[in-house]
Design a protein around this motif. Structure first.
Motif, PDB file in Angstrom:
ATOM      1  N   SER A 217       0.837  -1.203   0.000  1.00 26.77           N
ATOM      2  CA  SER A 217       0.000   0.000   0.000  1.00 26.77           C
ATOM      3  C   SER A 217       0.874   1.257   0.000  1.00 26.77           C
ATOM      4  O   SER A 217       2.032   1.219   0.451  1.00 26.77           O
ATOM      5  CB  SER A 217      -0.900   0.012   1.241  1.00 26.77           C
ATOM      6  N   PRO A 218       0.339   2.379  -0.486  1.00 29.58           N
ATOM      7  CA  PRO A 218       1.100   3.630  -0.466  1.00 29.58           C
ATOM      8  C   PRO A 218       1.378   4.072   0.978  1.00 29.58           C
ATOM      9  O   PRO A 218       0.494   4.050   1.830  1.00 29.58           O
ATOM     10  CB  PRO A 218       0.176   4.624  -1.185  1.00 29.58           C
ATOM     11  N   ASN A 219       2.625   4.491   1.232  1.00 32.01           N
ATOM     12  CA  ASN A 219       3.052   4.946   2.559  1.00 32.01           C
ATOM     13  C   ASN A 219       2.886   3.855   3.628  1.00 32.01           C
ATOM     14  O   ASN A 219       3.006   4.139   4.817  1.00 32.01           O
ATOM     15  CB  ASN A 219       2.281   6.198   3.002  1.00 32.01           C
ATOM     16  N   ARG A 220       2.560   2.656   3.208  1.00 30.70           N
ATOM     17  CA  ARG A 220       2.379   1.530   4.138  1.00 30.70           C
ATOM     18  C   ARG A 220       1.394   1.872   5.255  1.00 30.70           C
ATOM     19  O   ARG A 220       1.617   1.579   6.423  1.00 30.70           O
ATOM     20  CB  ARG A 220       3.721   1.104   4.742  1.00 30.70           C
ATOM     21  N   ALA A 221       0.288   2.486   4.871  1.00 26.61           N
ATOM     22  CA  ALA A 221      -0.790   2.822   5.797  1.00 26.61           C
ATOM     23  C   ALA A 221      -2.100   2.472   5.119  1.00 26.61           C
ATOM     24  O   ALA A 221      -2.374   2.925   3.998  1.00 26.61           O
ATOM     25  CB  ALA A 221      -0.759   4.296   6.170  1.00 26.61           C
ATOM     26  N   VAL A 222      -2.927   1.659   5.772  1.00 28.07           N
ATOM     27  CA  VAL A 222      -4.161   1.187   5.165  1.00 28.07           C
ATOM     28  C   VAL A 222      -5.291   1.275   6.181  1.00 28.07           C
ATOM     29  O   VAL A 222      -5.068   1.372   7.395  1.00 28.07           O
ATOM     30  CB  VAL A 222      -4.027  -0.275   4.676  1.00 28.07           C
ATOM     31  N   LYS A 223      -6.502   1.240   5.652  1.00 24.34           N
ATOM     32  CA  LYS A 223      -7.687   1.063   6.475  1.00 24.34           C
ATOM     33  C   LYS A 223      -8.056  -0.412   6.458  1.00 24.34           C
ATOM     34  O   LYS A 223      -7.632  -1.171   5.596  1.00 24.34           O
ATOM     35  CB  LYS A 223      -8.839   1.911   5.944  1.00 24.34           C
ATOM     36  N   LEU A 224      -8.869  -0.795   7.410  1.00 24.57           N
ATOM     37  CA  LEU A 224      -9.260  -2.198   7.492  1.00 24.57           C
ATOM     38  C   LEU A 224      -9.973  -2.646   6.228  1.00 24.57           C
ATOM     39  O   LEU A 224      -9.777  -3.761   5.744  1.00 24.57           O
ATOM     40  CB  LEU A 224     -10.131  -2.405   8.726  1.00 24.57           C
ATOM     41  N   THR A 225     -10.767  -1.767   5.674  1.00 29.82           N
ATOM     42  CA  THR A 225     -11.553  -2.133   4.476  1.00 29.82           C
ATOM     43  C   THR A 225     -10.679  -2.332   3.253  1.00 29.82           C
ATOM     44  O   THR A 225     -11.081  -3.018   2.309  1.00 29.82           O
ATOM     45  CB  THR A 225     -12.589  -1.042   4.204  1.00 29.82           C
ATOM     46  N   ASP A 226      -9.463  -1.728   3.270  1.00 31.33           N
ATOM     47  CA  ASP A 226      -8.584  -1.889   2.109  1.00 31.33           C
ATOM     48  C   ASP A 226      -8.034  -3.299   1.997  1.00 31.33           C
ATOM     49  O   ASP A 226      -7.536  -3.686   0.931  1.00 31.33           O
ATOM     50  CB  ASP A 226      -7.416  -0.895   2.202  1.00 31.33           C
ATOM     51  N   LEU A 227      -8.097  -4.058   3.093  1.00 31.37           N
ATOM     52  CA  LEU A 227      -7.507  -5.394   3.109  1.00 31.37           C
ATOM     53  C   LEU A 227      -8.531  -6.507   2.911  1.00 31.37           C
ATOM     54  O   LEU A 227      -8.164  -7.671   2.833  1.00 31.37           O
ATOM     55  CB  LEU A 227      -6.776  -5.614   4.451  1.00 31.37           C
ATOM     56  N   ILE A 228      -9.820  -6.145   2.843  1.00 31.56           N
ATOM     57  CA  ILE A 228     -10.867  -7.156   2.708  1.00 31.56           C
ATOM     58  C   ILE A 228     -10.918  -7.654   1.270  1.00 31.56           C
ATOM     59  O   ILE A 228     -11.009  -6.866   0.333  1.00 31.56           O
ATOM     60  CB  ILE A 228     -12.227  -6.586   3.140  1.00 31.56           C
ATOM     61  N   VAL A 229     -10.819  -8.969   1.120  1.00 35.88           N
ATOM     62  CA  VAL A 229     -10.913  -9.603  -0.199  1.00 35.88           C
ATOM     63  C   VAL A 229     -11.884 -10.770  -0.059  1.00 35.88           C
ATOM     64  O   VAL A 229     -11.487 -11.886   0.298  1.00 35.88           O
ATOM     65  CB  VAL A 229      -9.536 -10.080  -0.701  1.00 35.88           C
ATOM     66  N   PRO A 230     -13.191 -10.542  -0.272  1.00 31.91           N
ATOM     67  CA  PRO A 230     -14.156 -11.631  -0.121  1.00 31.91           C
ATOM     68  C   PRO A 230     -13.914 -12.710  -1.185  1.00 31.91           C
ATOM     69  O   PRO A 230     -13.382 -12.401  -2.256  1.00 31.91           O
ATOM     70  CB  PRO A 230     -15.506 -10.946  -0.302  1.00 31.91           C
ATOM     71  N   PRO A 231     -14.314 -13.930  -0.938  1.00 29.81           N
ATOM     72  CA  PRO A 231     -14.990 -14.398   0.279  1.00 29.81           C
ATOM     73  C   PRO A 231     -14.025 -14.940   1.354  1.00 29.81           C
ATOM     74  O   PRO A 231     -14.400 -15.130   2.489  1.00 29.81           O
ATOM     75  CB  PRO A 231     -15.881 -15.522  -0.240  1.00 29.81           C
ATOM     76  N   ASP A 232     -12.773 -15.220   0.953  1.00 25.41           N
ATOM     77  CA  ASP A 232     -11.864 -15.863   1.896  1.00 25.41           C
ATOM     78  C   ASP A 232     -11.405 -14.887   2.980  1.00 25.41           C
ATOM     79  O   ASP A 232     -11.479 -15.179   4.183  1.00 25.41           O
ATOM     80  CB  ASP A 232     -10.652 -16.420   1.132  1.00 25.41           C
ATOM     81  N   LEU A 233     -10.944 -13.732   2.591  1.00 29.90           N
ATOM     82  CA  LEU A 233     -10.406 -12.753   3.538  1.00 29.90           C
ATOM     83  C   LEU A 233     -11.507 -11.752   3.871  1.00 29.90           C
ATOM     84  O   LEU A 233     -11.550 -10.635   3.342  1.00 29.90           O
ATOM     85  CB  LEU A 233      -9.175 -12.058   2.938  1.00 29.90           C
TER      86      LEU A 233
END
Length: 268
Positions: A217-233
């Motif tokens: 991710s840019p600047n290595r800072a993310v929100k929780l929603t940026d990491l959600i990858v349905p359906p597994d994650l």
């Protein structure tokens, strides 16, 4: 040759007439005076012994007088101490009631300290629960928005405000960079709890995906929603992985801007 012991002489010993005559005429004392002349040295010795006896009697009398004086003084001192103990009050001396009050005070202090510790623990749990509810609410709202957008735009890129946005892909890395990145991820996972290290293979894959998502991710800072990858994650899995990383201080949680962001810190 055995020695003969001279018998003890005392001035009070009675001397018979025959003994006096034998003493005066004895061949052992050739120079002894005749008649009663031998009584003079005996009487002188008797007087000396009598004076010694009188001196000893006077000493015993003085000792008896001293003991009588001491006994009288000591008895008077004991009587005064006894009367003082019976007539003097000691208000500062502890009583049975004092020990009972001290015992109740100690129990009350211990109870108050226990209640304070319980209150602190409850406050900490409530604060953690509030933070978790905030994160869950934000993640749920973002997931709902993401689901709505993906439902509306199933065949094209995501649109927001009339502007078409494409999700940024992973940057291309060389073979060396991929190997270093893989070693870094393995090092981080080895410091996490056992469930992330292999006891649950799917959870390990989720952790690797979360770490890669933060690193790419840019600047290595993310929100929780940026990491959600349905359906597994899904949101719950992402939240669990982020909590483990925050506890290990690999990731820092920051909500000073009003939005919860997770900043990469790396292994210290």
């Amino acid at each position: 040759m055995p020695t003969t012991q001279t018998p003890h002489r005392t001035p009070l010993r009675r001397v018979s007439q025959g003994s006096l005559f034998a003493l005066s005429r004895s061949g052992a004392y050739p120079d002894a005076p005749h008649g009663l002349g031998f009584l003079e040295p005996a009487m002188a010795e008797f007087v000396d012994e009598t004076e010694v006896l009188q001196a000893n009697v006077e000493g015993m009398k003085n000792l008896s007088h001293s003991l009588a004086t001491f006994n009288e003084s000591f008895a008077s001192w004991l009587y005064i101490m006894n009367m003082n103990a019976l007539t003097t009050d000691w208000p500062q001396a502890p009583t049975d009631a004092s020990f009972e009050i001290a015992k109740r005070r100690a129990e009350r202090d211990a109870l108050a300290a226990m209640e304070a510790l319980n209150a602190q623990a409850v406050a900490a749990r409530e604060a953690q629960a509030a933070a978790d509810r905030t994160a869950m609410t934000e993640a749920t709202e973002a997931e709902i928005t993401y689901t709505a957008n993906t439902t509306t735009n199933t065949s094209g890129p995501i649109k927001s405000g009339g502007i078409t946005k494409k999700k940024a892909g992973k940057p291309k890395l060389s073979a060396k960079e991929k190997k270093e990145r893989s070693l870094e991820i393995e090092k981080i996972i080895s410091c996490l709890p056992l469930e992330f290290r292999g006891s649950d293979p799917s959870l390990r894959r989720n952790m690797e995906a979360v770490i890669e998502g933060i690193l790419y991710s840019p600047n290595r800072a993310v929100k929780l929603t940026d990491l959600i990858v349905p359906p597994d994650l899904n949101q719950a899995r992402v939240n669990k992985c982020l909590i483990a990383l925050v506890n290990r201080k690999v990731v820092q949680k920051n909500n000073s801007t009003g939005t919860v962001l997770y900043h990469w810190q790396g292994m210290s």
